[in-house]
Design an enzyme around this catalytic site. Structure first.
Site, PDB file in Angstrom:
ATOM      1  CB  CYS A  95      -0.918   0.022   1.218  1.00  0.00           C
ATOM      2  SG  CYS A  95      -1.852  -1.483   1.442  1.00  0.00           S
ATOM      3  CG  HIS A 347      -6.185   1.840  -0.265  1.00  0.00           C
ATOM      4  ND1 HIS A 347      -4.965   2.369  -0.666  1.00  0.00           N
ATOM      5  CD2 HIS A 347      -5.879   0.830   0.614  1.00  0.00           C
ATOM      6  CE1 HIS A 347      -3.987   1.710  -0.064  1.00  0.00           C
ATOM      7  NE2 HIS A 347      -4.514   0.769   0.707  1.00  0.00           N
ATOM      8  CB  CYS A 378      -1.688   0.409   7.955  1.00  0.00           C
ATOM      9  SG  CYS A 378      -3.205   0.203   6.997  1.00  0.00           S
TER      10      CYS A 378
END
Length: 400
Positions: A95, A347, A378
């Site tokens: 991510c 996302h 995160c």
């Protein structure tokens, strides 16, 4: 010993984020075309940037295969029309891919190796689902290095609820609803649109134009959220409503040394103060931004109270709430994600880090009373990433 050079964020743009899958607006669009579109848009709106002076291009993707493979930074640079003398490379930190693109190239600028650089990320989760085709080493389970569902991000979010009982489902749902409301208000006020690069799309009904994020749900209510299934655990607390969705999209930013920006007459939107990454247990990866933020603050000689604006990636509402609780920040604090976050906007994994920076930069321009801002997220497999930025428009005056 080489002297340290100050690093500035000159500009950043992104594509609108789409829903992943056959019904999403980018189903027939290549991943590399998304990031190329963003790069061309960024360069078009910064015509005074000499393309031949760009020293490197870093593009992140979590699943590096197919149209997200083949050393994306180099291929995207060529496709975007940059001179063949401009090199490029690919990055993967799940991510935090785009965030790591920025910090990696920033390190090169700070060292004096680069003057100008392009950093971003792309994820087409419709074409490349997370973990697709991956072959985890059998030792992970055989030697109990991680639990069997450590790669299931929803299960890791459920564990944060377990560990911190005060982080209730109701709090997570309320946070998620507010994210949707704030994103809708930001769109209504025209805050998001200036940094979006429209993308031509092709579907069953012919050609279209993507001009806004596809997954927004401004009609979200607490009652609606309470009724959603908990797919990761029977009677769980993590739902599709209080999590980010599966998305497609790309982001890109332009970084420079302060000296090069001055030489070329380019104005900075943000100045890099410090950054840090940290590791935590993969089974509760969502708490990763807590230690990474503590590390970044320590390196900067700052305290959490010095941060005037927060852009936190909302992979899961509970994950953001765990950071807010740790630092004693209220769920409704106006400094946090004031234009909504990933729960509403989306996302697309490796692209999200630069979206946070784009929104923070736009907020800095409106808030000369704020000196420092934080972008944090995160990261899968138990990590966190945090970047602290300084507002070049800071005037030291308190907001009235």
């Amino acid at each position: 010993m080489a002297e340290r050079h100050e690093v500035v964020f000159l500009d950043g743009v992104r594509t609108p984020f789409g829903r992943a899958g056959e019904k999403g607006m980018y189903w027939n669009t290549r991943a590399d075309d998304l990031v190329v579109k963003a790069m061309v848009g960024l360069l078009d709106r910064n015509p005074d940037v000499p393309k031949e002076r760009i020293d490197d291009v870093a593009i992140a993707a979590t699943t590096q295969q197919g149209d997200q493979g083949l050393t994306l930074g180099r291929t995207a640079a060529l496709l975007a029309g940059l001179p063949k003398s401009v090199p490029g490379f690919a990055i993967d930190r799940m991510c935090a891919g785009a965030m790591t693109s920025v910090t990696t190239l920033a390190g090169g600028i700070a060292f004096g190796a680069y003057d100008l650089a392009l950093a971003g990320g792309v994820e087409h989760m419709g074409r490349h689902p997370m973990g697709f085709g991956a072959d985890p080493n059998p030792r992970f389970l055989a030697e109990k290095l991680v639990s069997e569902d450590a790669l299931n991000m929803g299960s890791t979010a459920e564990r944060i609820h377990d560990r911190f009982p005060q982080l209730t489902k109701e709090r997570a749902d309320r946070y998620a609803m507010r994210s949707q409301q704030k994103a809708a208000a930001a769109y209504e006020a025209g805050k998001i649109q200036p940094d979006l690069i429209p993308v031509a799309t092709r579907g069953d009904n012919g050609w279209g134009l993507a001009t806004r994020d596809e997954a927004l749900r401004p009609e979200t209510t607490m009652e609606g959220l309470a009724a959603l299934k908990t797919p990761f655990r029977p009677h769980g607390r993590v739902t599709a409503g209080n999590s980010s969705g599966l998305n497609d999209g790309a982001t890109i930013s332009l970084l420079a040394s302060e000296a090069a920006a001055k030489e070329l007459g380019l104005s900075a939107k943000m100045k890099l103060v410090s950054f840090a990454f940290a590791g935590v247990e993969p089974e509760i990866m969502g708490i990763g931004p807590v230690p990474s933020t503590e590390k970044a603050l320590k390196k900067a000689g700052l305290d959490i109270t010095d941060i005037g604006l927060f852009e936190l990636n909302e992979a899961f509402a509970v994950q953001v709430l765990s950071l807010l609780d740790h630092f004693g920040i209220d769920d409704e604090d106006s400094r946090v994600n004031q234009w909504g976050g990933a729960i509403a906007i989306g996302h697309p994994l490796a692209s999200s880090g630069v979206r946070l920076m784009i929104q923070l930069a736009a907020q800095f321009a409106e808030r000369p009373d704020v000196r420092y801002g934080l972008t944090a997220m995160c990261i899968g497999l138990g990590q966190g990433g945090s970047v602290i930025w300084e507002n070049p428009f800071y005037n030291g005056k308190k907001k009235k």
